[in-house]
Design a protein around this motif. Structure first.
Motif, PDB file in Angstrom:
ATOM      1  N   ASP A  81       0.825  -1.209   0.000  1.00  0.00           N
ATOM      2  CA  ASP A  81       0.000   0.000   0.000  1.00  0.00           C
ATOM      3  C   ASP A  81       0.861   1.262   0.000  1.00  0.00           C
ATOM      4  O   ASP A  81       0.501   2.245  -0.651  1.00  0.00           O
ATOM      5  N   ALA A  82       1.994   1.241   0.679  1.00  0.00           N
ATOM      6  CA  ALA A  82       2.901   2.390   0.659  1.00  0.00           C
ATOM      7  C   ALA A  82       3.494   2.588  -0.734  1.00  0.00           C
ATOM      8  O   ALA A  82       3.622   3.717  -1.215  1.00  0.00           O
ATOM      9  N   VAL A  83       3.837   1.486  -1.404  1.00  0.00           N
ATOM     10  CA  VAL A  83       4.358   1.569  -2.772  1.00  0.00           C
ATOM     11  C   VAL A  83       3.279   2.133  -3.693  1.00  0.00           C
ATOM     12  O   VAL A  83       3.534   3.042  -4.494  1.00  0.00           O
ATOM     13  N   GLU A  90      -3.612   1.973  -7.558  1.00  0.00           N
ATOM     14  CA  GLU A  90      -4.570   1.273  -6.705  1.00  0.00           C
ATOM     15  C   GLU A  90      -4.217  -0.209  -6.623  1.00  0.00           C
ATOM     16  O   GLU A  90      -4.262  -0.907  -7.637  1.00  0.00           O
ATOM     17  N   PRO A  91      -3.863  -0.716  -5.436  1.00  0.00           N
ATOM     18  CA  PRO A  91      -3.568  -2.151  -5.328  1.00  0.00           C
ATOM     19  C   PRO A  91      -4.852  -2.980  -5.434  1.00  0.00           C
ATOM     20  O   PRO A  91      -5.943  -2.484  -5.180  1.00  0.00           O
ATOM     21  N   VAL A  92      -4.668  -4.230  -5.836  1.00  0.00           N
ATOM     22  CA  VAL A  92      -5.789  -5.167  -5.931  1.00  0.00           C
ATOM     23  C   VAL A  92      -5.447  -6.411  -5.117  1.00  0.00           C
ATOM     24  O   VAL A  92      -4.274  -6.735  -4.912  1.00  0.00           O
ATOM     25  N   ASP A  93      -6.487  -7.099  -4.687  1.00  0.00           N
ATOM     26  CA  ASP A  93      -6.291  -8.335  -3.931  1.00  0.00           C
ATOM     27  C   ASP A  93      -6.384  -9.529  -4.854  1.00  0.00           C
ATOM     28  O   ASP A  93      -7.439  -9.775  -5.461  1.00  0.00           O
ATOM     29  N   VAL A 100       0.150  -4.436  -6.847  1.00  0.00           N
ATOM     30  CA  VAL A 100       0.019  -3.299  -7.740  1.00  0.00           C
ATOM     31  C   VAL A 100       0.976  -3.539  -8.899  1.00  0.00           C
ATOM     32  O   VAL A 100       2.051  -4.114  -8.710  1.00  0.00           O
ATOM     33  N   GLU A 101       0.561  -3.155 -10.108  1.00  0.00           N
ATOM     34  CA  GLU A 101       1.456  -3.297 -11.253  1.00  0.00           C
ATOM     35  C   GLU A 101       1.898  -1.907 -11.693  1.00  0.00           C
ATOM     36  O   GLU A 101       1.082  -1.003 -11.855  1.00  0.00           O
TER      37      GLU A 101
END
Length: 119
Positions: A81-83, A90-93, A100-101
Motif C-alpha cells: 500500500d505504501a508503494v 490502486e492495489p488489488v487483492d 500493484v502493477e
C-alpha cells in the motif's frame, strides 16, 4: 594463514533494459532502491548499473540486446500500500497477495505484492 573467503550467496538478478540508467535509477529510488555502482567500457559507451533494495538487486543496462522491453519482474515487499501510494496506483487483492502493477520509464513491468498472511 588467512581464512578462506566465504562464497557469495547464490542469487538471480534480473537485467532490465533502460534508455538512461540515471533516469531509471531515480525512478527505482522511489521504490527504495539505491544505486550501488555503474560501469562503462569507455566514456560515451552504454552504462550497466546495479540498484539494490536490501538484498534485492536489479541490473539496469543501456546495452542493446541485454534484455527485452516489457520485461516483468515480481517484487515482494512488506507494504504494497505504501508503494501504491507513492505511485498513485490502486492495489488489488489476488488470492496469493495484495498487488500493484507499475511500469518504469522504459516500459518494464513490475508487479509488486505483499503476500496475504495465510498465503
Amino acid at each position: 594463514m588467512t581464512e578462506p573467503r566465504p562464497s557469495p550467496p547464490e542469487e538471480a538478478i534480473p537485467v532490465l533494459h533502460v534508455r538512461d540508467a540515471a533516469t531509471a535509477a531515480a525512478w527505482y529510488a522511489r521504490l527504495g532502491f539505491v544505486r550501488q555502482w555503474e560501469h562503462r567500457f569507455e566514456p560515451g559507451f552504454p552504462v550497466f548499473a546495479e540498484v539494490a533494495r536490501g538484498p534485492v538487486r536489479l541490473f539496469l543496462s543501456e546495452h542493446l540486446g541485454d534484455a527485452r522491453p516489457d520485461t516483468l519482474v515480481y517484487l515482494r515487499v512488506r507494504d504494497v500500500d505504501a508503494v501504491a501510494a507513492e505511485f498513485g496506483a490502486e492495489p488489488v487483492d489476488a488470492p496469493w497477495a495484495r498487488e500493484v502493477e507499475l511500469r518504469d520509464p522504459d516500459g518494464n513491468r513490475l508487479r509488486v505484492g505483499t503476500p496475504h498472511p495465510e498465503a
